[in-house]
Write a protein that holds these residues in place. Structure first.
Motif, short mmCIF file in Angstrom:
data_model
loop_
_atom_site.label_atom_id
_atom_site.label_comp_id
_atom_site.label_asym_id
_atom_site.label_seq_id
_atom_site.Cartn_x
_atom_site.Cartn_y
_atom_site.Cartn_z
N ASP A 115 -2.57 -7.40 -6.76
CA ASP A 115 -2.15 -6.62 -7.92
C ASP A 115 -1.44 -5.38 -7.38
O ASP A 115 -0.29 -5.07 -7.73
N VAL A 116 -2.12 -4.70 -6.49
CA VAL A 116 -1.51 -3.60 -5.74
C VAL A 116 -0.77 -4.20 -4.54
O VAL A 116 -1.21 -5.19 -3.96
N GLY A 117 0.35 -3.62 -4.18
CA GLY A 117 1.06 -4.01 -2.98
C GLY A 117 1.02 -2.89 -1.96
O GLY A 117 1.05 -1.71 -2.33
N ILE A 118 0.89 -3.26 -0.69
CA ILE A 118 1.01 -2.28 0.40
C ILE A 118 2.04 -2.81 1.38
O ILE A 118 1.91 -3.93 1.86
N THR A 119 3.06 -2.02 1.64
CA THR A 119 4.04 -2.33 2.67
C THR A 119 4.05 -1.16 3.64
O THR A 119 4.19 -0.01 3.21
#
Lengths: 111, 111
Positions: free
Chosen positions: B60-64
């Protein structure tokens, strides 16, 4: 598994500077006690002095970024006895590969 | 979507110091041109001067997290014309919420 989301949708942090610990990993197959320990470790981290928040996402690769007031609070968390036990399990059982990067946040913006 | 994995299972970076740009986000519903642009932006980033690697995961959350040789290469990428267009689309259409944190990696270890 949405570990970070249980703590906060996206971590809110104070004005920089502060520290970010970037943990990238690939899990081995099998739970090997990971599920139980992971929840406990998140709770322990959240009551450590200097803890500011955490964001965590996993697909095949997992990325967890925890935020800390200063480098001393990062070091104190690394040396926490139960966390040391988890780190040992991580190296031996849970992860086929991981990197820990300790970084100083200099600037932050967003919507 | 395993964008980071197409580039590298877990990014390999040189000895610190170098920079990490931590991008956390929540997507709005609907693609709105995101899928096409995301692949293009990854390719563009990968040929920018100072680009060292990227790790990216979304639930749901994205981390790049992208890694850069120095703060000047971070600034040059932020000012890249096509990236500026993507940043505008990001603010207006793709993300309900995002944070960008520019941090200097001081220490790294792992297995």
């Amino acid at each position: 598994m949405l570990r970070g989301i249980q703590v906060s949708p996206i971590a809110k942090t104070p004005k920089p500077p502060y520290y970010a610990v970037i943990f990238t990993s690939r899990r081995n197959d099998g739970d090997n006690g990971y599920g139980e320990m992971a929840g406990k470790i998140d709770e322990l981290a959240s009551v450590q002095p200097g803890f500011l928040g955490v964001d965590s996402v996993r697909e095949d690769v997992g990325i967890t970024v925890s935020y800390w007031a200063d480098v001393d609070s990062v070091k104190a968390w690394k040396a926490n006895a139960e966390h040391l036990e988890a780190q040992k399990k991580g190296r031996e059982d849970w992860y086929s590969e991981f990197r820990v990067r300790i970084s100083k946040v200099e600037r932050e913006y967003g919507i």
